[in-house]
Scaffold this motif. Sequence first.
Motif, mmCIF file in Angstrom:
data_model
loop_
_atom_site.group_PDB
_atom_site.id
_atom_site.type_symbol
_atom_site.label_atom_id
_atom_site.label_comp_id
_atom_site.label_asym_id
_atom_site.label_seq_id
_atom_site.Cartn_x
_atom_site.Cartn_y
_atom_site.Cartn_z
ATOM 1 N N THR A 274 0.742 -1.111 -0.011
ATOM 2 C CA THR A 274 0.036 -0.026 -0.115
ATOM 3 C C THR A 274 0.783 1.330 0.032
ATOM 4 O O THR A 274 2.132 1.118 0.237
ATOM 5 C CB THR A 274 -0.846 -0.135 1.252
ATOM 6 N N LEU A 275 0.042 2.315 -0.316
ATOM 7 C CA LEU A 275 0.891 3.721 -0.344
ATOM 8 C C LEU A 275 1.469 3.897 1.330
ATOM 9 O O LEU A 275 2.392 4.454 1.403
ATOM 10 C CB LEU A 275 -0.088 4.756 -0.758
ATOM 11 N N ALA A 278 4.671 2.128 1.430
ATOM 12 C CA ALA A 278 5.666 2.772 0.766
ATOM 13 C C ALA A 278 6.254 3.889 1.793
ATOM 14 O O ALA A 278 7.395 4.023 1.596
ATOM 15 C CB ALA A 278 5.150 3.283 -0.465
ATOM 16 N N GLY A 279 5.416 4.437 2.157
ATOM 17 C CA GLY A 279 6.015 5.623 2.965
ATOM 18 C C GLY A 279 6.676 5.251 4.190
ATOM 19 O O GLY A 279 7.881 5.662 4.637
#
Length: 310
Positions: A274-275, A278-279
């Motif tokens: 998921t985003l 990624a962060g």
Amino acid sequence: MKNSLKVHAALFVVAFIYAANYSLSKDVMPDYMGPFGIVTLRIVGAALFFAVASRLAAPQDRLVGRADNVRAILCGIIGIGGNQLLFFSGLNYTTPINASLLQTIAPIVVVLASAVLLGEKITLTRVLGIGVGAAGAASVILSRAVGPHAGPNATLGNFFILANATAFGVYLVLVTPLMRKYHPFTVLARIFLVGAFVAVPFGWREALTTNYSSFPLYIWAEILYMIICLTILAYLLNNWALKYASPALLGVYIYLQPILAVIIAVSLGKDHFTLARAGQALLIFTGVWLVSRKPKVAPADPVPLEAVQD
């Protein structure tokens, strides 16, 4: 093949072996075998292999002195027995991607352990890297787990993986003087023997009571993979590559491992990327990069940033 290409090939194979393990282990745990049973089979198998290998490769090499023997015992307790019990317990609860991201903080632990145990200087850049990496790790631990293998104990599993990465970072600091002084097989034979004494009391019951006759062929293949590739082959390739690879090159392959783990987990349907993840990965990678930067004035770090091992 040139020596530099062999080093890159060895480090890539090690990174791939570790990355694939995050997803393959989820097939075995907990339906076919518990985490402690897997650890017992893995450590006992490696202990037998390295015991024979040390006799063949370095029959006259022995650990000498109380200090080196105590150090080897600590390495076996922290870096083999405790490290692997924590890793497989954590992976049993959390998801492959979370586990691979948290494992990446081991170089940060190496720097902290070097400062405490060896008196190494921590620069302002490294302090910043420790803070950024810790923020990323905390975000992973406290986030809500997603994916087909997410369970109610995912946060506990994340804590176990963090403890595993911490144990492995301390182990790297402790084992490096032994690896430089003795033949690698001599050291590995001793520390895996100690690790077996730590792991077997926890896992012998699972190892003996498992219904092996119910294992399909692919489960047998994955267990053999964990014993032969994950433990024996990865240790051999890693120790060989460390003779020629720079810390900077090792750092590149530290970043590669979770990337490969994500690709494998997603492609096999074991996890979702998921985003938010990624962060979290960006925070951890940035922290590790800052910590791994060599000080301008201080001498080179005595402890290599070895690729993450379970």
